[in-house]
Design an enzyme around this catalytic site. Structure first.
Site, PDB file in Angstrom:
ATOM      1  N   ARG A  92      33.252  37.344  29.828  1.00 42.27           N
ATOM      2  CA  ARG A  92      32.551  36.263  28.962  1.00 42.27           C
ATOM      3  C   ARG A  92      31.480  37.090  28.296  1.00 42.27           C
ATOM      4  O   ARG A  92      31.144  36.683  27.042  1.00 42.27           O
ATOM      5  CB  ARG A  92      31.832  35.087  29.725  1.00 42.27           C
ATOM      6  CG  ARG A  92      33.125  34.419  30.301  1.00 42.27           C
ATOM      7  CD  ARG A  92      32.492  33.137  31.271  1.00 42.27           C
ATOM      8  NE  ARG A  92      33.466  32.252  31.440  1.00 42.27           N
ATOM      9  CZ  ARG A  92      33.753  31.280  32.422  1.00 42.27           C
ATOM     10  NH1 ARG A  92      32.713  31.501  33.381  1.00 42.27           N
ATOM     11  NH2 ARG A  92      34.715  30.344  32.617  1.00 42.27           N
TER      12      ARG A  92
ATOM     13  N   LYS B 213      47.896  20.386  40.242  1.00 44.11           N
ATOM     14  CA  LYS B 213      47.814  18.978  40.377  1.00 44.11           C
ATOM     15  C   LYS B 213      48.284  18.212  39.174  1.00 44.11           C
ATOM     16  O   LYS B 213      48.033  18.528  37.890  1.00 44.11           O
ATOM     17  CB  LYS B 213      46.448  18.681  40.524  1.00 44.11           C
ATOM     18  CG  LYS B 213      45.977  18.853  42.093  1.00 44.11           C
ATOM     19  CD  LYS B 213      44.466  18.288  42.340  1.00 44.11           C
ATOM     20  CE  LYS B 213      44.065  18.419  43.517  1.00 44.11           C
ATOM     21  NZ  LYS B 213      42.584  18.006  43.574  1.00 44.11           N
TER      22      LYS B 213
ATOM     23  N   GLY C 199      41.745  28.827  33.584  1.00 43.96           N
ATOM     24  CA  GLY C 199      41.203  29.989  34.323  1.00 43.96           C
ATOM     25  C   GLY C 199      42.521  30.946  34.966  1.00 43.96           C
ATOM     26  O   GLY C 199      42.596  31.873  34.936  1.00 43.96           O
TER      27      GLY C 199
ATOM     28  N   GLY D 291      38.318  24.274  31.197  1.00 48.15           N
ATOM     29  CA  GLY D 291      37.992  22.747  31.102  1.00 48.15           C
ATOM     30  C   GLY D 291      37.981  22.241  29.753  1.00 48.15           C
ATOM     31  O   GLY D 291      38.369  21.470  29.230  1.00 48.15           O
TER      32      GLY D 291
HETATM   33  P1  ADP Z   1      44.593  26.740  35.560  1.00 50.56           P
HETATM   34  O1  ADP Z   1      43.497  27.373  36.078  1.00 50.56           O
HETATM   35  O2  ADP Z   1      45.388  27.878  34.939  1.00 50.56           O
HETATM   36  O3  ADP Z   1      44.664  25.562  34.927  1.00 50.56           O
HETATM   37  P2  ADP Z   1      45.252  25.359  37.973  1.00 50.56           P
HETATM   38  O4  ADP Z   1      44.114  25.457  38.531  1.00 50.56           O
HETATM   39  O5  ADP Z   1      45.822  23.908  37.573  1.00 50.56           O
HETATM   40  O6  ADP Z   1      45.818  26.440  36.733  1.00 50.56           O
HETATM   41  O7  ADP Z   1      46.165  25.780  39.136  1.00 50.56           O
HETATM   42  C1  ADP Z   1      46.436  27.126  39.612  1.00 50.56           C
HETATM   43  C2  ADP Z   1      46.729  27.044  40.971  1.00 50.56           C
HETATM   44  O8  ADP Z   1      47.861  26.301  41.354  1.00 50.56           O
HETATM   45  C3  ADP Z   1      46.856  28.586  41.623  1.00 50.56           C
HETATM   46  O9  ADP Z   1      45.835  28.631  42.484  1.00 50.56           O
HETATM   47  C4  ADP Z   1      48.218  28.371  42.304  1.00 50.56           C
HETATM   48  O10 ADP Z   1      48.328  29.100  43.606  1.00 50.56           O
HETATM   49  C5  ADP Z   1      48.439  27.263  42.410  1.00 50.56           C
HETATM   50  N1  ADP Z   1      49.864  26.716  42.546  1.00 50.56           N
HETATM   51  C6  ADP Z   1      50.920  26.948  41.760  1.00 50.56           C
HETATM   52  N2  ADP Z   1      52.111  26.594  42.073  1.00 50.56           N
HETATM   53  C7  ADP Z   1      51.794  26.052  43.374  1.00 50.56           C
HETATM   54  C8  ADP Z   1      52.740  25.616  44.486  1.00 50.56           C
HETATM   55  N3  ADP Z   1      54.142  25.499  44.318  1.00 50.56           N
HETATM   56  N4  ADP Z   1      52.095  25.129  45.509  1.00 50.56           N
HETATM   57  C9  ADP Z   1      51.073  25.513  45.949  1.00 50.56           C
HETATM   58  N5  ADP Z   1      50.200  25.646  44.839  1.00 50.56           N
HETATM   59  C10 ADP Z   1      50.459  26.355  43.628  1.00 50.56           C
HETATM   60 MG    MG Z   2      42.329  26.608  37.968  1.00 41.68          MG
END
Ligand code: ADP
Ligand code: MG
Length: 395
Positions: A34, A196, A350, A373
């Site tokens: 950053r 999620k 992230g 975000g």
């Molecule tokens: P980003 O930060 O890129 O937006 P998210 O925060 O939505 O991504 O999701 C990342 C997390 O999702 C990671 O920590 C990963 O371990 C978890 N994840 C991905 N696939 C699965 C799964 N099948 N079951 C449980 N957790 C998962």
């Molecule tokens: Mg995340």
């Protein structure tokens, strides 16, 4: 938006909101991404002979004044190394130290105010705090895209009281993401994963209006698979979102968007580094196991769709990529995006950015968004207060 290119900063006091919210351990910045991202704007202002006053938040202090744990001192130290010049650190945000140091600043010098969230008024977007900040400077530059989705005194209120400009990073983030949404090169493939559905449903909904192909992986694919009547075993699902997932599948059909769901997944009984895993069809997920990555057949299908893309947006890992047994799907997707050298490739989120770094393909991407975000809200079609404040400028 007026940008830094419209500003003649020579001799002016320029208050710059940057995002220096870096991880710190034992008094050292452990990841300076950053800080590096803020350098072009800061260097430009120094070069123009401005008196540069930087401000940022870091972490979640209580908002009751100085707390050592959240001090920007380690950030000032690392930033001064990166700039090759002194970064003077104020002891407060708008108090006696900030006032004194801001008024005695010389052209080309850099002052960093203490963590803006030491002042509880920051998150309330207090006009009083904005006025106090404004009294330190002549103009305001916002380069903190990562906090643009928050209406705070240092990101929004301040633009009501000082002439405001977008910094280089802010400009680049907004331009890149906006042009991806407004006029993507086609076919436009969106790859969405992560934990999620509830976090991502608005992004999925918005991208169904823009993309030609929408690829779904990560934990959230199981809510989609469940809505298709598949057995999901002990995989993470959000029961309350099954209907919405089903709506998205219908929306994709009616819009002619190709929505890809896994055909096979990697399952295990536990999330651990030495878990014993197997790849199974989505029709055969055992009732006592969890899906923790997309399977090899799915990864090939996804990589093939990515290969044919002219632009790709990726948010959210395909599996629990932090652990070797569940990292392959995310690795293959990351590599497929990196290998498509002709496409515009944009990474946001992230953990997705962490994955791209972990797999060593970051420098092959067209653009890596620094705003988790904030980039998601922009892609969802929401107005970002920090950006709107720059657009509504009347001063
Ligand atoms: P980003 O930060 O890129 O937006 P998210 O925060 O939505 O991504 O999701 C990342 C997390 O999702 C990671 O920590 C990963 O371990 C978890 N994840 C991905 N696939 C699965 C799964 N099948 N079951 C449980 N957790 C998962
Ligand atoms: Mg995340």
């Amino acid at each position: 938006m007026r940008t830094i290119e419209d500003l003649n900063a020579s001799g002016k006091r320029v208050l710059v909101r940057v995002d220096l919210n870096a991880p710190i351990k034992d008094g050292q910045v452990t990841d300076d991404t950053r800080l590096v991202a803020a350098l072009p704007t800061v260097k430009e202002l120094i070069g123009q002979g401005a008196k540069v006053i930087l401000m940022s938040h870091r972490g979640r202090p209580k908002g009751v004044g100085f707390e050592e744990e959240f001090s920007l001192a380690p950030v000032a130290k690392r930033l001064s190394e990166l700039l090759g010049q002194d970064v003077i650190l104020a002891e407060d945000v708008t108090g006696p130290s900030a006032k004194e140091l801001a008024s005695s600043l010389e052209d080309g010098q850099v002052l960093l105010l203490e963590n803006v969230r030491f002042d509880a008024r920051e998150k309330k977007n207090s006009p009083d705090m904005a006025a106090e900040l404004a009294s330190l400077a002549d103009v305001y530059v916002n380069d903190a895209f990562g906090t643009a989705h928050r209406a705070h005194a240092s990101t929004a209120g301040i633009a009501d009281v000082l002439p405001a400009y977008a910094g280089y990073l802010m400009q680049k983030e907004v331009d890149t993401l906006t042009s991806m949404l407004d006029a993507p090169k086609r076919p436009f493939v969106a790859v969405l994963g992560g934990s999620k559905v509830s976090d991502k449903i608005k992004v999925i909904d918005a991208l169904l209006d823009k993309a030609d192909v929408l690829i779904i992986g990560g934990a959230m694919c199981f809510t989609f698979l469940l809505s298709e009547g598949k057995p999901v075993g002990k995989s993470l699902v959000e029961e309350d979102w099954v209907d919405r997932a089903h709506d998205m599948i219908k929306k994709a059909k009616s819009k002619g968007v190709k929505l890809l769901l896994p055909v096979d997944v990697v399952v295990a009984k536990e999330i651990s580094e030495d878990a014993s895993t197997s790849a199974v069809s989505v029709d055969d997920i055992p009732s006592d196991q969890m899906g923790l990555d997309i399977g090899p057949e799915t990864a090939d299908i996804y990589a093939d769709a990515i290969k044919k893309a002219a632009s790709v947006f990726w948010n959210g890992p395909m599996g629990v990529f932090e652990m070797a047994p569940f990292a392959e799907g995310t690795r293959k997707v990351a590599e497929a995006i990196a290998d498509n050298a002709d496409a515009d490739t944009i990474i946001g989120g992230g953990d997705s950015v962490a994955a791209v770094n972990a797999f060593g393909v970051a420098d092959k991407m067209t653009f890596i968004s620094t705003g988790g975000g904030a980039s998601m809200e922009l892609v969802q079609g929401e107005a970002l207060p920090g950006v709107e404040a720059l657009k509504d400028q009347v001063i």
